[in-house]
Design an enzyme around this catalytic site. Structure first.
Site, PDB file in Angstrom:
ATOM      1  N   LYS A  35       9.527 -12.470 -16.983  1.00 16.66           N
ATOM      2  CA  LYS A  35       9.089 -10.945 -16.365  1.00 16.66           C
ATOM      3  C   LYS A  35      10.640 -10.142 -16.030  1.00 16.66           C
ATOM      4  O   LYS A  35      10.583  -9.084 -16.503  1.00 16.66           O
ATOM      5  CB  LYS A  35       8.553 -11.049 -15.167  1.00 16.66           C
ATOM      6  CG  LYS A  35       7.040 -11.209 -15.395  1.00 16.66           C
ATOM      7  CD  LYS A  35       6.164 -11.026 -14.039  1.00 16.66           C
ATOM      8  CE  LYS A  35       4.707 -11.034 -14.104  1.00 16.66           C
ATOM      9  NZ  LYS A  35       4.022 -11.230 -13.002  1.00 16.66           N
ATOM     10  N   GLU A 160      -0.890  -1.276   0.361  1.00 12.39           N
ATOM     11  CA  GLU A 160      -0.536  -0.720  -0.729  1.00 12.39           C
ATOM     12  C   GLU A 160      -2.127  -0.259  -1.374  1.00 12.39           C
ATOM     13  O   GLU A 160      -3.307  -1.023  -1.115  1.00 12.39           O
ATOM     14  CB  GLU A 160      -0.237  -1.680  -2.126  1.00 12.39           C
ATOM     15  CG  GLU A 160       0.072  -0.788  -3.197  1.00 12.39           C
ATOM     16  CD  GLU A 160       0.599   0.658  -3.224  1.00 12.39           C
ATOM     17  OE1 GLU A 160       1.850   0.478  -2.819  1.00 12.39           O
ATOM     18  OE2 GLU A 160       0.088   1.655  -3.499  1.00 12.39           O
ATOM     19  N   PHE A 161      -2.256   1.163  -1.672  1.00  8.27           N
ATOM     20  CA  PHE A 161      -3.681   1.559  -2.059  1.00  8.27           C
ATOM     21  C   PHE A 161      -3.939   1.892  -3.687  1.00  8.27           C
ATOM     22  O   PHE A 161      -4.685   2.621  -4.111  1.00  8.27           O
ATOM     23  CB  PHE A 161      -3.983   2.952  -1.106  1.00  8.27           C
ATOM     24  CG  PHE A 161      -4.148   2.312   0.305  1.00  8.27           C
ATOM     25  CD1 PHE A 161      -5.049   1.546   0.589  1.00  8.27           C
ATOM     26  CD2 PHE A 161      -3.147   2.586   0.975  1.00  8.27           C
ATOM     27  CE1 PHE A 161      -5.264   1.028   2.124  1.00  8.27           C
ATOM     28  CE2 PHE A 161      -3.189   2.096   2.613  1.00  8.27           C
ATOM     29  CZ  PHE A 161      -4.251   1.771   3.056  1.00  8.27           C
ATOM     30  N   LYS A 231      -6.122  -2.025   5.475  1.00  8.58           N
ATOM     31  CA  LYS A 231      -6.274  -2.263   3.953  1.00  8.58           C
ATOM     32  C   LYS A 231      -7.523  -3.165   3.414  1.00  8.58           C
ATOM     33  O   LYS A 231      -8.287  -2.748   2.583  1.00  8.58           O
ATOM     34  CB  LYS A 231      -4.943  -3.342   3.524  1.00  8.58           C
ATOM     35  CG  LYS A 231      -5.022  -3.780   2.216  1.00  8.58           C
ATOM     36  CD  LYS A 231      -5.023  -2.407   1.185  1.00  8.58           C
ATOM     37  CE  LYS A 231      -5.403  -3.350  -0.299  1.00  8.58           C
ATOM     38  NZ  LYS A 231      -5.539  -2.144  -1.263  1.00  8.58           N
ATOM     39  N   CYS A 287      -8.465  -7.302  -6.606  1.00 10.13           N
ATOM     40  CA  CYS A 287      -8.477  -7.117  -5.034  1.00 10.13           C
ATOM     41  C   CYS A 287     -10.123  -7.202  -4.544  1.00 10.13           C
ATOM     42  O   CYS A 287      -9.916  -7.837  -3.207  1.00 10.13           O
ATOM     43  CB  CYS A 287      -7.914  -5.698  -4.889  1.00 10.13           C
ATOM     44  SG  CYS A 287      -6.195  -5.418  -5.377  1.00 10.13           S
TER      45      CYS A 287
HETATM   46  N1  LIG Z   1      -2.956  -5.121  -8.274  1.00 12.56           N
HETATM   47  C1  LIG Z   1      -3.571  -4.175  -7.300  1.00 12.56           C
HETATM   48  O1  LIG Z   1      -4.078  -3.162  -7.783  1.00 12.56           O
HETATM   49  C2  LIG Z   1      -3.034  -4.003  -6.011  1.00 12.56           C
HETATM   50  C3  LIG Z   1      -3.301  -2.777  -5.088  1.00 12.56           C
HETATM   51  C4  LIG Z   1      -3.181  -3.055  -3.889  1.00 12.56           C
HETATM   52  C5  LIG Z   1      -2.704  -4.488  -3.135  1.00 12.56           C
HETATM   53  N2  LIG Z   1      -2.290  -5.380  -3.992  1.00 12.56           N
HETATM   54  C6  LIG Z   1      -1.834  -6.505  -3.215  1.00 12.56           C
HETATM   55  O2  LIG Z   1      -0.451  -6.560  -3.634  1.00 12.56           O
HETATM   56  C7  LIG Z   1       0.039  -7.869  -3.888  1.00 12.56           C
HETATM   57  C8  LIG Z   1       0.452  -8.072  -5.205  1.00 12.56           C
HETATM   58  O3  LIG Z   1      -0.427  -7.796  -6.257  1.00 12.56           O
HETATM   59  P1  LIG Z   1       0.011  -7.710  -7.608  1.00 12.56           P
HETATM   60  O4  LIG Z   1      -1.203  -7.433  -8.444  1.00 12.56           O
HETATM   61  O5  LIG Z   1       1.179  -7.036  -7.933  1.00 12.56           O
HETATM   62  O6  LIG Z   1       0.341  -9.410  -7.980  1.00 12.56           O
HETATM   63  P2  LIG Z   1       0.805  -9.905  -9.331  1.00 12.56           P
HETATM   64  O7  LIG Z   1       0.417 -11.366  -9.430  1.00 12.56           O
HETATM   65  O8  LIG Z   1       0.750  -9.024 -10.551  1.00 12.56           O
HETATM   66  O9  LIG Z   1       2.514 -10.139  -9.062  1.00 12.56           O
HETATM   67  C9  LIG Z   1       2.849 -10.994  -8.198  1.00 12.56           C
HETATM   68  C10 LIG Z   1       4.375 -11.243  -8.549  1.00 12.56           C
HETATM   69  O10 LIG Z   1       4.913 -11.781  -7.412  1.00 12.56           O
HETATM   70  C11 LIG Z   1       5.810 -12.937  -7.878  1.00 12.56           C
HETATM   71  N3  LIG Z   1       6.230 -13.989  -7.107  1.00 12.56           N
HETATM   72  C12 LIG Z   1       5.545 -15.066  -6.278  1.00 12.56           C
HETATM   73  N4  LIG Z   1       6.066 -15.652  -5.513  1.00 12.56           N
HETATM   74  C13 LIG Z   1       7.587 -15.083  -5.469  1.00 12.56           C
HETATM   75  C14 LIG Z   1       8.554 -15.246  -4.751  1.00 12.56           C
HETATM   76  N5  LIG Z   1       8.707 -16.289  -3.800  1.00 12.56           N
HETATM   77  N6  LIG Z   1       9.703 -14.627  -4.953  1.00 12.56           N
HETATM   78  C15 LIG Z   1       9.845 -13.602  -5.854  1.00 12.56           C
HETATM   79  N7  LIG Z   1       8.482 -12.994  -6.748  1.00 12.56           N
HETATM   80  C16 LIG Z   1       7.573 -14.057  -6.375  1.00 12.56           C
HETATM   81  C17 LIG Z   1       5.085 -13.601  -9.211  1.00 12.56           C
HETATM   82  O11 LIG Z   1       6.000 -14.148 -10.132  1.00 12.56           O
HETATM   83  C18 LIG Z   1       4.451 -12.051  -9.703  1.00 12.56           C
HETATM   84  O12 LIG Z   1       5.353 -11.501 -10.588  1.00 12.56           O
HETATM   85  C19 LIG Z   1      -1.436  -8.810  -3.704  1.00 12.56           C
HETATM   86  O13 LIG Z   1      -1.183  -9.187  -2.358  1.00 12.56           O
HETATM   87  C20 LIG Z   1      -2.422  -7.818  -3.800  1.00 12.56           C
HETATM   88  O14 LIG Z   1      -3.749  -8.153  -2.972  1.00 12.56           O
HETATM   89  C21 LIG Z   1      -2.604  -5.264  -5.517  1.00 12.56           C
END
Ligand SMILES: NC(=O)c1ccc[n+]([C@@H]2O[C@H](COP(=O)([O-])OP(=O)(O)OC[C@H]3O[C@@H](n4cnc5c(N)ncnc54)[C@H](O)[C@@H]3O)[C@@H](O)[C@H]2O)c1
Length: 472
Positions: A35, A160-161, A231, A287
């Site tokens: 990535k 985050e929303f 949230k 989510c």
């Molecule tokens: N996707 C959405 O629409 C959304 C909206 C609001 C909130 N959230 C929340 O935000 C958080 C992230 O969601 P996302 O969809 O971006 O997840 P995602 O799975 O797309 O991304 C998470 C990233 O974190 C990385 N990662 C994991 N452990 C790590 C570490 N120790 N050091 C560095 N990188 C690390 C992973 O490799 C991955 O690239 C979750 O808690 C989710 O519930 C997501």
């Protein structure tokens, strides 16, 4: 300010790009080297409209770097965001291993050179702010046997929303910014960090104009626990609102009412609001399900049974397969039939397939002996990689999908599905059945084109013949 964002997924990449666009100097860190390599080449690791363009602008403004190494970036930062995944475990509890690893690594990277704020942007259960603080302290103890007292930091919860598909606009023009913190120094830093967003003092990027009349964004400051709860409560409410629309639509079908008309009629009530009232195949994505399960789990830990929350999960699970019942009503036998799924992504404008209704529908159809074909403008490569065992035949176009399908089911309301030349597609299918799982197509258009149309909560299903007779 100097900012580190840990995790370059849907949330972290957009957060990093936006903060840098606002003028902060940002380093995005991920343990996934592939990535990071993509981002370093200027490519987004996810499909998100306007994100790649924003990354270019970000590098010209605050500056944005990508790395697999946390230590140096965290040491140089005033604000360190945690935006790692918190996927659900089998019992509904969120898996906090990534959050815990990130918090400990932050602790190990810290020194006494400045005050830093560690910001939880991941969706984490109530109490995780305290957990992060403990883990950061433990990380500090790992590397600093002495002199720990000089290392000063605060912890904030900043849920985050954003919505995938409109994540950049949602981040630049938020309905609100929620910050939970227990001390004024942390809050002050968060206010300075978000000042351009709150005041809307930045020039909008050309591709993402500011909504008319938007002059500022409210910042809601709360305790850590309230921010974490906000949230979960927001997502639980949205999931319940869609579930409500689906339940009413199901009753509409029985009594002969038109669900879209009913939704317009109730949505105009300002206490209810028109958004999130479209009946369909149910919600999906990473989510809603995860967060409602997590809230139920938290409630149970405190001896409370969240009955409304559980009902909202149950209604959604049933809604996903309601389209299969509609297919049975039209085709009777599904064994050996070919069903063409229009759309795979859990919603339009994303390649995200996490908890996508399309996969539940495809798996159930396959179990029942049907053959499943699918066409999605964006999510097919992700589906092939992430779900190699689901026997879907992927099609390159709607023409290929329709050809030889017994029925089409619209699962994801991509814009291109609203503009199809239905008259050329209908004769390509063998039974002309179209189940519109998102009420995205005008029934009159579909029927005029020769389809046997079924929507969700629409009496047109029973009135195809009658409507065909009166259509010009
Ligand atoms: N996707 C959405 O629409 C959304 C909206 C609001 C909130 N959230 C929340 O935000 C958080 C992230 O969601 P996302 O969809 O971006 O997840 P995602 O799975 O797309 O991304 C998470 C990233 O974190 C990385 N990662 C994991 N452990 C790590 C570490 N120790 N050091 C560095 N990188 C690390 C992973 O490799 C991955 O690239 C979750 O808690 C989710 O519930 C997501």
């Amino acid at each position: 300010m100097q900012v580190t964002v840990i995790g370059t997924g849907y949330v972290g990449t957009v957060t990093g790009a936006c903060l840098s666009y606002l003028g902060h100097q940002v380093t995005c860190v991920d343990t996934d080297a592939a990535k990071i390599a993509k981002l370093q080449r200027g490519e987004s690791p996810i499909y998100e409209p306007y994100l790649e363009e924003l990354l270019v602008l970000a590098s010209q403004r605050g500056g944005i770097a990508f790395s697999t190494e946390l230590a140096g970036a965290a040491r140089e930062s005033d604000a360190i965001f945690i935006a790692v995944g918190t996927p659900p475990k089998a019992n509904g509890e969120p898996n906090l291993e990534y959050l815990e690893a990130a918090a400990r690594s932050i602790g190990r990277s810290m020194d006494g050179s400045r005050f830093r704020v560690i910001i939880n942007k991941s969706t984490v259960p109530v109490g995780s702010g305290n957990l992060v603080e403990t883990l950061v302290r433990e990380g500090i103890e790992d590397t600093h046997r002495t002199g720990q007292a000089n290392i000063r930091f605060g912890v904030a919860s900043n849920p985050e929303f954003l919505r995938e598909g409109s994540a950049v606009a949602d981040s630049l023009y938020p309905d609100r910014i929620v910050v939970g913190a227990g001390d004024s120094q942390t809050l002050d830093l968060m206010r300075r960090l978000y000042e351009p967003l709150v005041a809307q003092s930045f020039d909008p990027p050309a591709g993402v104009p500011r909504p008319p009349q938007m002059t500022s964004a409210p910042m809601v400051t709360t305790t850590l626990t309230s921010a974490e709860m906000i949230k979960y409560a927001a997502n639980a409410f949205l999931a319940m609102k869609i579930g409500f629309a689906n339940e009413i639509a199901n009753i509409c079908e029985k009594v002969g009412a038109e669900a879209p008309e009913v939704m317009t009629g109730i949505g105009l009530d300002s206490r209810i609001g028109a958004k999130f009232l479209n009946p369909g195949v149910g919600w999906g994505g990473s989510c809603f399900g995860k967060d409602v399960h997590a809230l139920l789990h938290t409630a149970r830990e405190y001896g409370y049974e969240g009955k409304l929350l559980q009902a909202s999960l149950d209604v959604n699970a049933a809604q996903r397969v309601a389209v299969i019942q509609k297919l049975q009503e039209k085709l009777f036998i599904l064994k050996g039939r070919t069903i063409g799924l229009m759309g795979l992504a859990f919603k339009p404008d994303t390649d995200d397939l996490r908890d996508a209704p399309s996969l539940t529908i495809a798996e159930r159809l396959i179990q029942m002996g049907a053959r499943v074909k699918a066409y999605d403008p964006v999510a097919m490569p992700a589906c092939k990689t992430q779900w190699p065992d689901v026997k879907i035949k992927y099609c390159d176009s709607m023409t290929e999908l329709a050809t030889g399908s017994d029925a089409l089911v619209l699962v994801t309301e991509w814009a291109e599905f609203r503009k199809l030349d239905l008259a050329t597609l209908a004769p390509l299918t063998s039974s002309r059945v179209l189940v519109d799982g998102r009420n995205a197509i005008q029934p009159e258009m579909a029927i005029r084109a020769g389809f046997d149309y079924t929507g969700i909560g629409r009496t047109v299903r029973a009135r195809n013949g009658e409507m065909r007779a009166v259509l010009p």
